[in-house]
Motif scaffolding. Structure first.
Motif, PDB file in Angstrom:
ATOM      1  N   ASP A 170     -48.432 -11.752  24.425  1.00 21.35           N
ATOM      2  CA  ASP A 170     -49.642 -11.065  23.979  1.00 21.35           C
ATOM      3  C   ASP A 170     -50.901 -11.826  24.415  1.00 21.35           C
ATOM      4  N   GLY A 220     -38.733 -10.426  24.706  1.00 23.78           N
ATOM      5  CA  GLY A 220     -40.061 -10.008  25.150  1.00 23.78           C
ATOM      6  C   GLY A 220     -40.997 -11.199  25.223  1.00 23.78           C
ATOM      7  N   GLY A 221     -42.069 -11.063  25.978  1.00 29.04           N
ATOM      8  CA  GLY A 221     -43.007 -12.171  26.118  1.00 29.04           C
ATOM      9  C   GLY A 221     -42.467 -13.259  27.025  1.00 29.04           C
ATOM     10  N   ASP A 230     -38.329 -16.047  18.658  1.00 35.81           N
ATOM     11  CA  ASP A 230     -38.646 -14.899  19.510  1.00 35.81           C
ATOM     12  C   ASP A 230     -40.080 -14.422  19.302  1.00 35.81           C
ATOM     13  N   GLU A 231     -40.540 -14.441  18.052  1.00 37.44           N
ATOM     14  CA  GLU A 231     -41.896 -13.961  17.757  1.00 37.44           C
ATOM     15  C   GLU A 231     -42.945 -14.849  18.425  1.00 37.44           C
ATOM     16  N   ILE A 269     -42.997 -13.740  22.011  1.00 37.82           N
ATOM     17  CA  ILE A 269     -43.668 -12.430  22.118  1.00 37.82           C
ATOM     18  C   ILE A 269     -45.186 -12.615  22.025  1.00 37.82           C
TER      19      ILE A 269
END
Length: 359
Positions: free
Chosen positions: A133, A160-161, A125-126, A129
């Motif tokens: 960004d 997200g992202g 997930d990071e 995200i």
């Protein structure tokens, strides 16, 4: 490059420029819009050098005439000649330096629009995200340059992202600025999902390709396999109800694109055609350069997705581009789209390498 070699190059370039001008006046070329566009672009890239060459000839003439009068018996003429030399010789040195830089091989794609693709990489997930960004960073940079962003395909991540987003950047000299962005971008920070406050390293990959134009490449429709299928995943009302998604395969290269985010099959087909055209153009260019034994576009890095090019370290507010050893402790500003310092450093290093190669 010594001065003698520079003059020889300028002479050859002036001849080529004149040949192109003659072709652009011929009936045969005027009947072919693709050829007119190709030749006009080539001529435009040479214009600054041809103009500089003309300036150099004028200065050389003035300097030669001044030298002839420098030791004249007439003191007034001799003084005028000395004054002329004092003015012209520094100008000539400045002009030669300018020409030296203008003679650096340019990328013919520099003035093209760019199709960028960002994918979430390592970190789950990071990574997605972070892909979001990076997308926002490029959008803000584009806005600061007066460029336009057009999203072509996007798969949003639940956390997200984006797991993937493809977008076009339109404007002046877009590829010249963004061509060094291809590769793996690494982020070091504490993820929002991390309860222990531990720093995690994640990645997102970026691919920046020049958008192929009609003058660049012509693809034989017989080389394409076009299929429609039902879109999958989250989406609008059409998902899984109509065959709106489009997959195109370029058979000779095996390049495949799949578009499903558009509202209709027609929209997805148009997007897929633009993508396949640009990717096939890049592949053929790569093959040509390899066959000629050239360094890949003489660019910094290879542009390969797997190549780690940059690290964004949030705890230290630091951005480091590993290819040129450039570090700036202004990550907060960079993520707001203030990328110019990084891009300037990459372009300066590329120019330096090309100058050394020319020497």
């Amino acid at each position: 490059m010594n001065v003698e070699a520079m003059y020889a190059k300028l002479h050859a370039l002036e001849q080529e420029y004149q040949e192109i001008s003659d072709k652009l006046m011929s009936e045969e070329v005027l009947k072919d819009p693709r050829e007119v566009t190709r030749l006009s672009r080539a001529q435009a890239r040479m214009t600054s050098l041809v103009e500089a060459s003309g300036e150099l000839k004028d200065l050389d003439q003035r300097i030669q005439e001044a030298h002839e009068l420098e030791h004249d018996n007439d003191p007034e003429l001799s003084a005028m000649a000395l004054e002329e030399l004092t003015e012209c010789e520094p100008k000539r040195e400045e002009l030669l330096e300018k020409i030296r830089h203008l003679l650096i091989p340019t990328d013919p794609d520099d003035d093209h629009n760019v199709i960028m693709e960002i994918r979430g990489g390592a970190g789950g997930d990071e990574g997605n995200i972070f892909a979001g960004d990076l997308y926002r960073m490029y959008v803000r940079y584009a806005e600061s340059k007066g460029w336009k962003i057009d999203v072509m395909e996007a798969s949003e991540s639940e956390a997200g992202g984006f797991s993937q987003i493809i977008f076009e950047v339109k404007g002046h000299d877009v590829y010249k600025a963004l061509k060094f962005e291809s590769g793996a971008h690494r982020v070091q920070r504490v993820p929002k999902t991390e309860s222990q406050g531990r720093i995690q390293t994640s990645t997102a990959t970026v691919l920046a390709q020049p958008e192929a134009e009609d003058a660049d490449i012509e693809i034989d429709p017989k080389d394409l396999t076009i299929e429609t299928h039902r879109a999958s995943g989250a989406g609008g009302q059409h998902i899984n109800k109509t065959d709106s998604a489009v997959r195109i395969v370029h058979v000779p290269t095996g390049i495949t694109v799949n578009c499903q985010e558009g509202r209709s099959q027609i929209e997805n087909r148009e997007t897929a055609m633009r993508l396949i055209k640009s990717r096939v153009y890049e592949e053929y260019k790569r093959q040509k350069e390899e066959a000629e034994g050239k360094i890949r576009r003489q660019k910094i890095g290879t542009g390969d997705r797997s190549e780690k090019i940059r690290t964004y370290n949030y705890p230290q507010n630091r951005v480091t581009d590993h290819r040129i050893g450039f570090t700036i402790t202004q990550l907060d500003r960079v993520m707001e789209g203030k990328l110019q310092d990084v891009i300037d450093a990459l372009q300066a290093d590329d120019e330096k390498k090309k100058l050394e190669s020319a020497e």
